[in-house]
Design a protein around this motif. Sequence first.
Motif, PDB file in Angstrom:
ATOM      1  N   ALA A   1     -12.506  -0.878 -20.976  1.00 24.05           N
ATOM      2  CA  ALA A   1     -13.278  -1.880 -20.582  1.00 24.05           C
ATOM      3  C   ALA A   1     -12.427  -3.474 -19.786  1.00 24.05           C
ATOM      4  N   ALA A   2     -13.103  -4.100 -18.211  1.00 24.35           N
ATOM      5  CA  ALA A   2     -12.384  -4.358 -17.810  1.00 24.35           C
ATOM      6  C   ALA A   2     -12.913  -6.406 -18.656  1.00 24.35           C
ATOM      7  N   ARG A   3     -13.554  -6.899 -19.519  1.00 29.26           N
ATOM      8  CA  ARG A   3     -14.058  -7.693 -19.563  1.00 29.26           C
ATOM      9  C   ARG A   3     -14.689  -7.489 -20.927  1.00 29.26           C
ATOM     10  N   MET A   4     -14.864  -8.575 -22.299  1.00 29.02           N
ATOM     11  CA  MET A   4     -15.421  -9.224 -23.138  1.00 29.02           C
ATOM     12  C   MET A   4     -16.392 -10.316 -22.781  1.00 29.02           C
ATOM     13  N   GLU A   5     -17.237  -9.352 -23.360  1.00 28.36           N
ATOM     14  CA  GLU A   5     -18.476 -11.368 -23.412  1.00 28.36           C
ATOM     15  C   GLU A   5     -18.955 -11.421 -25.053  1.00 28.36           C
ATOM     16  N   VAL A   6     -18.979 -12.702 -25.514  1.00 28.30           N
ATOM     17  CA  VAL A   6     -20.158 -12.896 -26.254  1.00 28.30           C
ATOM     18  C   VAL A   6     -20.837 -13.724 -26.288  1.00 28.30           C
ATOM     19  N   THR A   7     -22.324 -13.713 -26.531  1.00 29.91           N
ATOM     20  CA  THR A   7     -23.567 -15.630 -26.391  1.00 29.91           C
ATOM     21  C   THR A   7     -23.075 -15.738 -27.914  1.00 29.91           C
ATOM     22  N   SER A   8     -22.871 -17.238 -27.873  1.00 32.32           N
ATOM     23  CA  SER A   8     -23.508 -17.524 -29.643  1.00 32.32           C
ATOM     24  C   SER A   8     -24.352 -19.216 -29.600  1.00 32.32           C
ATOM     25  N   GLY A   9     -25.428 -19.677 -29.876  1.00 32.13           N
ATOM     26  CA  GLY A   9     -26.615 -20.176 -29.687  1.00 32.13           C
ATOM     27  C   GLY A   9     -26.177 -21.390 -29.571  1.00 32.13           C
ATOM     28  N   ASP A  10     -26.121 -22.415 -29.367  1.00 30.11           N
ATOM     29  CA  ASP A  10     -25.771 -23.616 -28.810  1.00 30.11           C
ATOM     30  C   ASP A  10     -25.944 -25.019 -30.060  1.00 30.11           C
ATOM     31  N   HIS A  11     -26.296 -24.269 -31.344  1.00 27.15           N
ATOM     32  CA  HIS A  11     -26.849 -25.338 -32.861  1.00 27.15           C
ATOM     33  C   HIS A  11     -25.343 -24.661 -33.709  1.00 27.15           C
ATOM     34  N   ARG A  12     -24.661 -23.513 -33.157  1.00 31.58           N
ATOM     35  CA  ARG A  12     -23.749 -22.792 -33.774  1.00 31.58           C
ATOM     36  C   ARG A  12     -21.932 -22.894 -33.231  1.00 31.58           C
ATOM     37  N   ASP A  13     -21.970 -24.283 -33.591  1.00 30.01           N
ATOM     38  CA  ASP A  13     -20.884 -25.009 -33.599  1.00 30.01           C
ATOM     39  C   ASP A  13     -19.479 -23.817 -34.254  1.00 30.01           C
ATOM     40  N   GLY A  14     -19.523 -23.829 -35.437  1.00 32.93           N
ATOM     41  CA  GLY A  14     -18.543 -23.170 -36.589  1.00 32.93           C
ATOM     42  C   GLY A  14     -18.299 -21.945 -35.806  1.00 32.93           C
ATOM     43  N   ALA A  15     -19.489 -21.073 -34.914  1.00 35.49           N
ATOM     44  CA  ALA A  15     -19.055 -19.407 -33.548  1.00 35.49           C
ATOM     45  C   ALA A  15     -17.927 -20.183 -32.828  1.00 35.49           C
ATOM     46  N   HIS A  16     -18.580 -21.465 -31.983  1.00 34.77           N
ATOM     47  CA  HIS A  16     -18.020 -21.456 -30.720  1.00 34.77           C
ATOM     48  C   HIS A  16     -16.323 -21.714 -31.204  1.00 34.77           C
ATOM     49  N   CYS A  17     -16.124 -22.351 -31.785  1.00 36.18           N
ATOM     50  CA  CYS A  17     -15.145 -22.717 -32.015  1.00 36.18           C
ATOM     51  C   CYS A  17     -14.387 -21.493 -33.089  1.00 36.18           C
ATOM     52  N   PHE A  18     -14.735 -20.710 -33.810  1.00 36.16           N
ATOM     53  CA  PHE A  18     -14.651 -19.386 -33.918  1.00 36.16           C
ATOM     54  C   PHE A  18     -13.627 -18.281 -33.015  1.00 36.16           C
ATOM     55  N   TYR A  19     -14.777 -18.068 -32.330  1.00 38.12           N
ATOM     56  CA  TYR A  19     -14.871 -17.462 -30.514  1.00 38.12           C
ATOM     57  C   TYR A  19     -13.513 -18.027 -29.484  1.00 38.12           C
ATOM     58  N   GLN A  20     -13.146 -19.768 -29.400  1.00 38.82           N
ATOM     59  CA  GLN A  20     -12.453 -19.614 -28.483  1.00 38.82           C
ATOM     60  C   GLN A  20     -11.255 -20.005 -29.269  1.00 38.82           C
ATOM     61  N   ALA A  21     -11.380 -20.146 -30.554  1.00 35.48           N
ATOM     62  CA  ALA A  21      -9.936 -19.527 -31.609  1.00 35.48           C
ATOM     63  C   ALA A  21      -9.498 -18.181 -31.350  1.00 35.48           C
ATOM     64  N   MET A  22     -10.476 -17.285 -31.186  1.00 37.84           N
ATOM     65  CA  MET A  22      -9.999 -16.010 -30.980  1.00 37.84           C
ATOM     66  C   MET A  22     -10.050 -15.612 -29.493  1.00 37.84           C
ATOM     67  N   GLY A  23      -9.919 -16.584 -28.613  1.00 38.80           N
ATOM     68  CA  GLY A  23      -9.364 -16.055 -27.299  1.00 38.80           C
ATOM     69  C   GLY A  23     -10.504 -16.337 -26.061  1.00 38.80           C
ATOM     70  N   TYR A  24     -11.804 -16.481 -26.924  1.00 41.49           N
ATOM     71  CA  TYR A  24     -13.224 -16.956 -25.666  1.00 41.49           C
ATOM     72  C   TYR A  24     -13.242 -17.658 -24.979  1.00 41.49           C
ATOM     73  N   GLY A  25     -13.687 -18.006 -23.844  1.00 43.75           N
ATOM     74  CA  GLY A  25     -13.863 -19.110 -23.075  1.00 43.75           C
ATOM     75  C   GLY A  25     -14.971 -19.634 -22.326  1.00 43.75           C
ATOM     76  N   MET A  26     -16.147 -20.487 -22.671  1.00 42.39           N
ATOM     77  CA  MET A  26     -17.243 -20.617 -21.826  1.00 42.39           C
ATOM     78  C   MET A  26     -16.775 -20.232 -20.805  1.00 42.39           C
ATOM     79  N   ASP A  27     -17.152 -19.827 -20.019  1.00 42.74           N
ATOM     80  CA  ASP A  27     -17.216 -18.936 -18.438  1.00 42.74           C
ATOM     81  C   ASP A  27     -18.522 -19.507 -17.599  1.00 42.74           C
ATOM     82  N   ALA A  28     -19.775 -18.920 -18.454  1.00 39.97           N
ATOM     83  CA  ALA A  28     -21.000 -19.092 -17.784  1.00 39.97           C
ATOM     84  C   ALA A  28     -21.646 -19.523 -17.796  1.00 39.97           C
ATOM     85  N   ARG A  29     -23.779 -19.495 -17.729  1.00 36.05           N
ATOM     86  CA  ARG A  29     -25.158 -20.253 -18.554  1.00 36.05           C
ATOM     87  C   ARG A  29     -25.661 -18.663 -17.879  1.00 36.05           C
TER      88      ARG A  29
END
Length: 145
Positions: free
Chosen positions: A111-139
Amino acid sequence: MATSTHLVRRGCVRDAAEIAACMHSLGYGTTPEAVAIHLSHFRESPRDIVLVCAEISSLTGVVSAHAIPVFHQPGELVRITALSVRRGRERQGIGRCLIRAIENWAIARGAARMEVTSGDHRDGAHCFYQAMGYGMDARRFIKRL
């Protein structure tokens, strides 16, 4: 696949009730019957996978992902469509273990890349994914049908 404290394996139909319980931790009303149907379809698909984190007597987490060929670049996109850790088992490394396992599956596929979607209300999940190396990229734009 095992770490020092977590065993990760493919989910199977007999796990349906416990996977549904994990999904309830996210607030989804997924039924064991619906989970079983998905698991039986995914078992035959080389592009879809469900992994569970298992202990002796119960499942503590689940992740699902799907490999999607993309037209505009080489390689596949692997999209994580669900990640849930059973209520009361958060912050014990289960989510990290599941993410690493699904990333290893994606890498093995080329695979060339990974993607995950997380609801706007899940701030803890956003922090988790960022800590795992995922960054915001698109809408993401959704239209319900």
